[in-house]
Design a protein around this motif. Structure first.
Motif, PDB file in Angstrom:
ATOM      1  N   GLY A  50       0.652  -1.137   0.025  1.00 46.94           N
ATOM      2  CA  GLY A  50       0.072  -0.064  -0.022  1.00 46.94           C
ATOM      3  C   GLY A  50       0.672   1.250  -0.016  1.00 46.94           C
ATOM      4  N   ASN A  51       1.944   1.283   0.171  1.00 42.77           N
ATOM      5  CA  ASN A  51       3.082   2.500   0.135  1.00 42.77           C
ATOM      6  C   ASN A  51       3.818   2.400  -1.201  1.00 42.77           C
ATOM      7  N   GLN A  52       4.059   3.753  -1.446  1.00 47.53           N
ATOM      8  CA  GLN A  52       5.404   4.049  -2.389  1.00 47.53           C
ATOM      9  C   GLN A  52       6.575   3.276  -2.150  1.00 47.53           C
ATOM     10  N   ARG A  53       7.238   3.182  -3.070  1.00 51.35           N
ATOM     11  CA  ARG A  53       8.771   2.655  -2.821  1.00 51.35           C
ATOM     12  C   ARG A  53       9.422   3.777  -2.475  1.00 51.35           C
ATOM     13  N   GLU A  54      10.521   3.568  -1.293  1.00 54.31           N
ATOM     14  CA  GLU A  54      11.060   4.804  -0.870  1.00 54.31           C
ATOM     15  C   GLU A  54      12.289   4.404  -0.795  1.00 54.31           C
ATOM     16  N   THR A  69       9.206  -3.442   7.912  1.00 56.57           N
ATOM     17  CA  THR A  69       8.801  -4.277   7.170  1.00 56.57           C
ATOM     18  C   THR A  69       8.582  -4.119   5.739  1.00 56.57           C
ATOM     19  N   ALA A  70       9.127  -4.650   4.806  1.00 51.73           N
ATOM     20  CA  ALA A  70       8.899  -4.178   3.429  1.00 51.73           C
ATOM     21  C   ALA A  70       9.532  -5.171   2.479  1.00 51.73           C
ATOM     22  N   VAL A  71       9.549  -5.099   1.140  1.00 56.63           N
ATOM     23  CA  VAL A  71      10.300  -5.785   0.187  1.00 56.63           C
ATOM     24  C   VAL A  71      11.239  -4.852  -0.046  1.00 56.63           C
TER      25      VAL A  71
END
Length: 114
Positions: free
Chosen positions: A42-46, A90-92
């Motif tokens: 649900g988030n943008q890549r940062e 937590t993320a890819v």
């Protein structure tokens, strides 16, 4: 063929540490700035961290003081040492190489949870 292959991800507890590696092939590694980016659902890549060819570094605000990016040109590898991990980490996580154009790895899951 250009390949960026991430490794070292997995499940860790809050406060724990993890080291990600990205092994590059098919590029003149020493000519490329390298970076780590992440994307949670649900988030943008940062931006997480970047390291230039002369080893200057830059970090996203949320990871400053906790993460360290480094590179070993002789191994065609960039690392991300992650300390004091938080659930929000937590993320890819994606490896990136940039010089004449961008290349991206497939991504690797990092999950910080009790």
């Amino acid at each position: 063929q250009v390949q960026l292959v991430e490794s070292g991800g997995g499940l860790v507890q809050p406060g724990g540490s993890l080291r990600l590696s990205c092994a590059a092939s098919g590029i003149a590694f020493s000519l490329y700035a390298m970076g780590w980016y992440r994307q949670a659902p649900g988030n943008q890549r940062e931006l997480v961290a970047i390291i230039t060819t002369d080893e200057t570094t830059n970090y996203g605000d949320s990871v400053k003081g906790r993460f360290t990016i480094s590179r070993v040109n002789a191994k065609n590898t960039v690392y991300l040492q992650m300390n004091n991990l938080k659930p929000e980490d937590t993320a890819v996580y994606y490896c990136n190489a940039y010089w004449n154009r961008d290349y991206w790895g497939q991504g690797i899951q990092v999950t910080v949870s009790s």
